[in-house]
Design an enzyme around this catalytic site. Structure first.
Site, short mmCIF file in Angstrom:
data_model
loop_
_atom_site.label_atom_id
_atom_site.label_comp_id
_atom_site.label_asym_id
_atom_site.label_seq_id
_atom_site.Cartn_x
_atom_site.Cartn_y
_atom_site.Cartn_z
N ASP A 110 82.29 27.26 -4.35
CA ASP A 110 81.22 26.68 -3.55
C ASP A 110 81.87 26.24 -2.24
OD1 ASP A 110 79.36 25.07 -2.34
OD2 ASP A 110 79.16 23.64 -3.99
N LYS B 160 81.38 25.29 8.35
CA LYS B 160 80.31 26.13 7.84
C LYS B 160 79.12 26.23 8.81
CE LYS B 160 77.62 26.56 3.57
NZ LYS B 160 77.50 25.98 2.22
N GLU C 35 73.27 29.86 -3.03
CA GLU C 35 73.53 28.59 -3.74
C GLU C 35 72.44 28.25 -4.75
OE1 GLU C 35 74.17 26.04 -0.38
OE2 GLU C 35 76.09 26.99 0.07
N ASP D 88 68.21 20.65 -2.72
CA ASP D 88 69.63 20.42 -2.39
C ASP D 88 69.76 19.42 -1.24
OD1 ASP D 88 72.28 20.52 -1.64
OD2 ASP D 88 72.43 22.71 -1.70
#
Ligand code: AMP
Length: 612
Positions: free
Chosen positions: A23, A86, A185, A209
């Site tokens: 992850d 990211k 994800e 999330d």
């Protein structure tokens, strides 16, 4: 298709295959694996935490430090401590315009080029920085297992586009990992909860999330083992950090603090206390700091953050609408991200949607665990899951300088179609050769050529004007069709290439090994070629610019432009991409205000004499 496990370093066939799940997060990253039916999250040597802060620090000697230790430099050496990489992956400066000022490190303004981070005199791509995090995770798992690992599944947000996914793949490769699949994800989170096992099952789940700085919700239909992301929605600047901020604001008010008068260090202490309070209130009704100075009750905290949680509900509603389903069709919520530990999140979802909210698995670990499940499926160890046909190697075309531009990446589900737009690099170009390649190397010369054709009779246009769309289509039988169309004139050509593209498993394995062994060298060659391509087009456009605006520019300006152009040309002949990038950067910085002045002048000229 049969699978042969190969050790990427030695080239030997391995006995049992172990593929890791990663992850790669904005704030933290984790690595997990599944062995003998049991999933394990890999912790630090002390066995304390599974989270690796996604932070890369470059010390003054250019040593690279990742994770917890790098995080310690955030305050002391912000310009050399890179966080939130990211958010930069696969992005150009234009994509990040509003965000760049929020960063404590420097990113380079080159309009539609992919961003680079500047540290000292060196330029680093987000791909390389992400690769450093992946290398760290790789070595963590290798130390833990006492053996090498070479294959991985990496997760990305469901909303990541093609270029962000490709950048993630490249980062894996650069870290010495063969990336077997990029997994969404929310799909990974659903896999961790055991979804996708039964062929007959059909469910709709909403994956919620909420991390430190981002929120997203995805609605997935899981049908016959296939995960379909029906819709995603969210806010890239909403998360636990905002909860902390709400507490800080509350204390500023109740304790009568003047924020402008307190030192950076005091601000930092407030921030740490606020996060501590928030976490404490996830398990108790009151918070009182050790020194007795700061306090807040759970009720008060919940009143402060209710509006933030309500914002997430609005995003869920949008996602439901975009998925084209009704609320009642959602069977379950799955919670992901550290901030879902705040009890009000679960309560709000339960009372509003009246369905089960699943939170048994640690919300920080659930995505990495799911990635490990996906990895195990790919290793062929889990028989129950359905496996879908995938493309064995990447497919793409040659672009300027001999670079491979991947259009369909390795391991894509078949049938599949993907396309991209290209343009010409010289004025009046009439023909365009489309050369199709297969393989994982960055330069086409090391890949396999599958065929080529020429798109002819393009009407004469200036460089950059034609819009040539190249489409790759692979049908269920594995036949590849390549279509090219010039959109302004409608000129069209097609090439058909027969199934599996005539390659043996051994050849394929060799190509994969070569691509990993040479990744570093290939990426460096690619970065240099890209810098040269950019330099070439800047030289051409600067020449045009001087010619077209000779009356507007002063003699001094013209001579500086020419000198900077000569410097670029000199650096182009060398092998150092950083020096070339620096020369390009200097040219852009100098010419931008001139270009603006010239544009304003030309607009005024065009308007003068016209009635409005
Ligand atoms: P992530 O980006 O998923 O790692 O989530 C990090 C966020 O979760 C940070 O804002 C943390 O403060 C928050 N967080 C972690 N643990 C807790 C907890 N026990 N209660 C509330 N928030 C938490």
């Amino acid at each position: 298709m049969a699978k042969i496990p190969i050790n990427m370093k030695s080239g030997e066939i391995e006995e049992s295959e172990l593929i890791i799940g990663i992850d790669l997060g904005t704030t933290n990253s984790l690595v997990a694996y599944l062995k003998d039916g049991k999933t394990t999250i890999v912790k630090d040597v002390a066995g304390r935490t599974s989270l690796v802060p996604s932070i890369v620090y470059f010390d003054s000697e250019e040593n690279i430090i990742v994770g917890e230790v790098a995080k310690m430099h955030l305050v002391s050496d912000p310009e050399r401590t890179i966080y939130s990489v990211k958010r930069l992956l696969g992005k150009s400066y234009n994509d990040l315009e509003n965000y760049s000022s929020k960063l404590s490190y420097e990113i380079i303004d080159e309009e539609d080029q992919l961003v680079k981070v500047k540290i000292g005199k060196r330029f680093h791509s987000p791909v390389k920085l992400s690769a450093e995090i992946l290398k760290y995770l790789k070595s963590r798992v290798e130390n833990h297992l006492g053996r090498e690992v070479s294959k991985a599944v990496i997760t990305v947000p469901a909303y990541f586009n093609d270029s962000q996914r490709q950048a993630t793949r490249d980062a894996g490769k650069l870290a010495g990992l063969e990336v077997l699949r990029i997994v969404n994800e929310p799909t990974a989170a659903s896999l961790a909860y055991g979804y996708g096992k039964k062929a007959e099952e059909s469910e709709v789940v909403a994956v919620y999330d909420l991390g430190g700085g981002t929120f997203d919700v995805s609605i997935l239909r899981i049908d016959n083992g296939v995960f379909d992301v029906m819709a995603t929605n969210g806010d890239t600047f909403l998360g636990g950090d905002d909860f902390d901020r709400a507490i800080i604001d509350y204390w500023i008010q109740t304790n009568g603090i003047n924020e402008e008068e307190i030192s950076n260090q005091q601000k930092q202490i407030l921030r740490i206390r606020a996060e501590e309070a928030k976490k404490q209130l996830s398990v108790s009704d009151q918070y009182l700091s050790e020194d007795g100075e700061f306090k807040i009750s759970k009720d008060q905290f919940e009143r402060l953050i209710q509006k933030l949680i309500d914002k997430t509900i609005v995003h869920i509603e949008h996602a439901i609408k975009n998925a084209g389903i009704s609320k009642s069709e959602i069977n379950k919520f799955i919670l992901v991200g550290g901030s879902t530990r705040v009890p009000l999140v679960k309560q709000t979802l339960e009372s509003r949607y009246e369905i089960e909210v699943m939170d048994d698995i640690d919300p920080d670990e659930v995505v990495a665990l799911g990635a490990a499940v996906q990895a195990d499926i790919l290793a062929g160890n889990t028989q129950n899951y359905l496996l879908i046909d995938v493309t064995p190697l990447s497919l793409g075309i040659e672009t300027v300088g001999g670079l491979m531009d991947v259009i369909i990446s390795r391991n894509s589900k078949v049938p599949v179609a993907a396309g991209r737009q290209y343009t010409s690099s010289v004025d009046g170009q009439k023909n365009l050769r489309i050369s199709v390649y297969q393989g994982e190397r960055e330069l086409v010369e090391y890949n396999r050529k599958l065929g080529e054709f020429i798109l002819t009779d393009i009407p004469p246009m200036a460089a950059g004007m034609p819009k040539i769309e190249v489409h790759f289509i692979i049908d269920a039988d594995g036949i590849l069709k390549v279509r090219a169309k010039e959109l302004r004139s409608g000129k069209f050509e097609e090439l058909k290439i027969q199934s599996q593209y005539g390659i043996s498993e051994e050849e394929m394995a060799k190509m994969l090994i070569d691509s990993i062994k040479n990744a570093e060298q290939d990426m460096a060659a690619k970065a240099l070629l890209e810098a040269r391509n950019e330099a070439r087009s800047i030289v051409i456009s600067t020449e045009k610019f001087i010619e077209q605006n000779k009356d507007i520019l002063t003699e001094d300006e013209k001579s500086v432009l020419k000198n900077k152009m000569a410097l670029i040309q000199k650096k182009m002949a060398l092998e150092d991409k950083d020096e070339l990038n620096e020369a390009i950067h200097e040219m852009n910085a100098f010419s931008r205000p001139l270009a603006e002045r010239a544009m304003n002048h030309n607009i005024r000229k065009a308007l003068s004499g016209k009635k409005i």
